[in-house]
Motif scaffolding. Structure first.
Motif, PDB file in Angstrom:
ATOM      1  N   THR A 118       0.855  -1.188   0.000  1.00  0.00           N
ATOM      2  CA  THR A 118       0.000   0.000   0.000  1.00  0.00           C
ATOM      3  C   THR A 118       0.889   1.236   0.000  1.00  0.00           C
ATOM      4  OG1 THR A 118      -1.814  -1.107   1.153  1.00  0.00           O
ATOM      5  CG2 THR A 118      -1.764   1.294   1.250  1.00  0.00           C
ATOM      6  N   ARG A 132      -3.348   0.739  -3.367  1.00  0.00           N
ATOM      7  CA  ARG A 132      -2.813  -0.602  -3.099  1.00  0.00           C
ATOM      8  C   ARG A 132      -2.380  -1.251  -4.414  1.00  0.00           C
ATOM      9  NH1 ARG A 132      -6.473  -2.016   0.198  1.00  0.00           N
ATOM     10  NH2 ARG A 132      -5.197  -1.736   2.062  1.00  0.00           N
ATOM     11  N   GLN A 155      -7.132   1.596   6.328  1.00  0.00           N
ATOM     12  CA  GLN A 155      -7.536   0.225   6.615  1.00  0.00           C
ATOM     13  C   GLN A 155      -6.663  -0.728   5.803  1.00  0.00           C
ATOM     14  OE1 GLN A 155     -11.741  -0.137   5.837  1.00  0.00           O
ATOM     15  NE2 GLN A 155     -12.312   1.037   7.649  1.00  0.00           N
ATOM     16  N   LEU A 156      -6.051  -1.664   6.485  1.00  0.00           N
ATOM     17  CA  LEU A 156      -5.224  -2.660   5.814  1.00  0.00           C
ATOM     18  C   LEU A 156      -5.987  -3.959   5.660  1.00  0.00           C
ATOM     19  CD1 LEU A 156      -1.779  -2.087   7.569  1.00  0.00           C
ATOM     20  CD2 LEU A 156      -2.719  -0.983   5.535  1.00  0.00           C
ATOM     21  N   THR A 157      -5.544  -4.777   4.716  1.00  0.00           N
ATOM     22  CA  THR A 157      -6.119  -6.099   4.529  1.00  0.00           C
ATOM     23  C   THR A 157      -5.120  -7.134   5.039  1.00  0.00           C
ATOM     24  OG1 THR A 157      -5.166  -6.558   2.352  1.00  0.00           O
ATOM     25  CG2 THR A 157      -7.156  -5.190   2.414  1.00  0.00           C
ATOM     26  N   ASP A 160      -1.815  -7.345   3.092  1.00  0.00           N
ATOM     27  CA  ASP A 160      -0.815  -6.276   3.078  1.00  0.00           C
ATOM     28  C   ASP A 160       0.457  -6.734   3.790  1.00  0.00           C
ATOM     29  OD1 ASP A 160      -1.752  -3.784   1.774  1.00  0.00           O
ATOM     30  OD2 ASP A 160      -3.407  -3.964   3.197  1.00  0.00           O
ATOM     31  N   THR A 161       1.590  -6.602   3.111  1.00  0.00           N
ATOM     32  CA  THR A 161       2.876  -6.951   3.722  1.00  0.00           C
ATOM     33  C   THR A 161       3.814  -5.755   3.793  1.00  0.00           C
ATOM     34  OG1 THR A 161       3.617  -7.738   1.552  1.00  0.00           O
ATOM     35  CG2 THR A 161       2.794  -9.395   3.104  1.00  0.00           C
ATOM     36  N   LEU A 163       4.010  -1.224   3.620  1.00  0.00           N
ATOM     37  CA  LEU A 163       3.520   0.135   3.467  1.00  0.00           C
ATOM     38  C   LEU A 163       4.695   0.970   2.990  1.00  0.00           C
ATOM     39  CD1 LEU A 163       1.546   0.621   6.827  1.00  0.00           C
ATOM     40  CD2 LEU A 163       0.639  -0.120   4.618  1.00  0.00           C
ATOM     41  N   TRP A 178      -0.658  -1.386  13.021  1.00  0.00           N
ATOM     42  CA  TRP A 178      -0.727  -2.498  12.067  1.00  0.00           C
ATOM     43  C   TRP A 178       0.098  -3.659  12.593  1.00  0.00           C
ATOM     44  CZ3 TRP A 178       0.867   2.411  10.168  1.00  0.00           C
ATOM     45  CH2 TRP A 178       2.241   2.652  10.239  1.00  0.00           C
ATOM     46  N   PRO A 179      -0.140  -4.862  12.088  1.00  0.00           N
ATOM     47  CA  PRO A 179       0.574  -6.038  12.595  1.00  0.00           C
ATOM     48  C   PRO A 179       2.079  -5.905  12.447  1.00  0.00           C
ATOM     49  CG  PRO A 179      -1.279  -6.678  11.203  1.00  0.00           C
ATOM     50  CD  PRO A 179      -1.122  -5.204  11.044  1.00  0.00           C
ATOM     51  N   VAL A 182       3.805  -6.394   9.044  1.00  0.00           N
ATOM     52  CA  VAL A 182       3.768  -5.381   7.983  1.00  0.00           C
ATOM     53  C   VAL A 182       5.007  -4.491   8.098  1.00  0.00           C
ATOM     54  CG1 VAL A 182       2.524  -3.407   7.037  1.00  0.00           C
ATOM     55  CG2 VAL A 182       1.256  -5.389   7.890  1.00  0.00           C
ATOM     56  N   CYS A 184       7.401  -1.187   6.902  1.00  0.00           N
ATOM     57  CA  CYS A 184       7.262   0.175   6.397  1.00  0.00           C
ATOM     58  C   CYS A 184       8.537   0.594   5.669  1.00  0.00           C
ATOM     59  CB  CYS A 184       6.981   1.153   7.533  1.00  0.00           C
ATOM     60  SG  CYS A 184       5.438   0.831   8.390  1.00  0.00           S
TER      61      CYS A 184
END
Length: 242
Positions: A118, A132, A155-157, A160-161, A163, A178-179, A182, A184
């Motif tokens: 994203t 995305r 909002q992430l799905t 998503d791995t 950003l 976020w998890p 993920v 950045c």
């Protein structure tokens, strides 16, 4: 391919030229400041590369979204140079360039496998641009159109791995958690990223005539004054003749 690429959509001006084997690049202040420095930067890089505008295969510019003034400048310069040199133009999405710049920075993680990323760019006014992308077999595919949201509404799905963008500092207090899985990547749209993307996009027929090369505005368009538009195009036409 021999290509010229430039982006003025953010606070950074990014210009790059390739002769097909080597690349020359320049960075400097972007957005509104690029109106006086873009053309000289282009001419300087072309001189370093030993190329004339007419020898290029195409011009590539960041069409947006981004700074209104920066986008108008880039578009006007691309149109003027391309008209004078009779070249096709590739208007390239800035968020796609962000994704590609992140892939280049994190080549060990964002390789040729299937990855979802994203891209996030600061839109000012407490908002950011979001889009995305899916990376598969080395090629990017947009999963949806670019949108404009407030940072807290991101909002992430589960897919998503990554950003990527320039929002992590300015909106640090407002972005949702976020998890840990993920990752950045701080990245901006760069001209070198555009050069990497351009051959495949041109081969897919996405090059257009100069008159059809237009900016992408997500917010309401703010038009150049007649005098501003005439000056930018005149400068570009003069550079093309030189």
């Amino acid at each position: 391919m021999k290509l010229l690429a430039f982006d003025t959509s953010t606070e950074n001006l990014s210009v790059a030229v390739t002769d097909g084997s080597r690349t020359w690049q320049h960075t400097g202040p972007g957005a509104a400041l690029s109106s006086t420095t873009l053309i000289p930067s282009i001419l300087d890089l072309l001189a370093q590369a030993g190329l004339k505008l007419g020898e290029l295969d195409a011009l590539v510019f960041g069409r947006g979204p981004g700074s209104f003034t920066g986008l108008r400048t880039a578009c006007s310069v691309a149109q003027g140079l391309a008209l004078g040199a009779k070249l096709p133009v590739l208007p390239l999405d800035t968020l796609l360039a962000v994704a590609e710049e992140a892939r280049f920075q994190r080549a060990g993680d964002l390789g040729t496998g299937r990855q979802q990323l994203t891209a996030l760019l600061d839109a000012r006014m407490d908002e950011m641009y979001v889009q995305r992308f899916m990376l598969e077999n080395g090629l990017w595919t947009a999963q949806a159109a670019c949108t404009l949201i407030r940072p807290e509404n991101l909002q992430l799905t589960p897919a998503d791995t990554f950003l990527a963008g320039n929002v992590f500092g300015v909106y640090a207090e407002r972005l949702p958690a976020w998890p840990a899985s993920v990752q950045c990547v701080t990245a901006l749209p760069t001209a070198t990223a555009m050069l990497r993307l351009a051959p495949a996009l041109l081969a897919a027929g996405q090059g257009v005539d100069a008159e059809q090369a237009l900016p992408l505005y997500i917010r309401d368009k703010v038009a150049l004054t007649t005098e501003e538009r005439a000056k930018v195009k005149a400068d570009a036409a003069l550079a093309a003749r030189g």
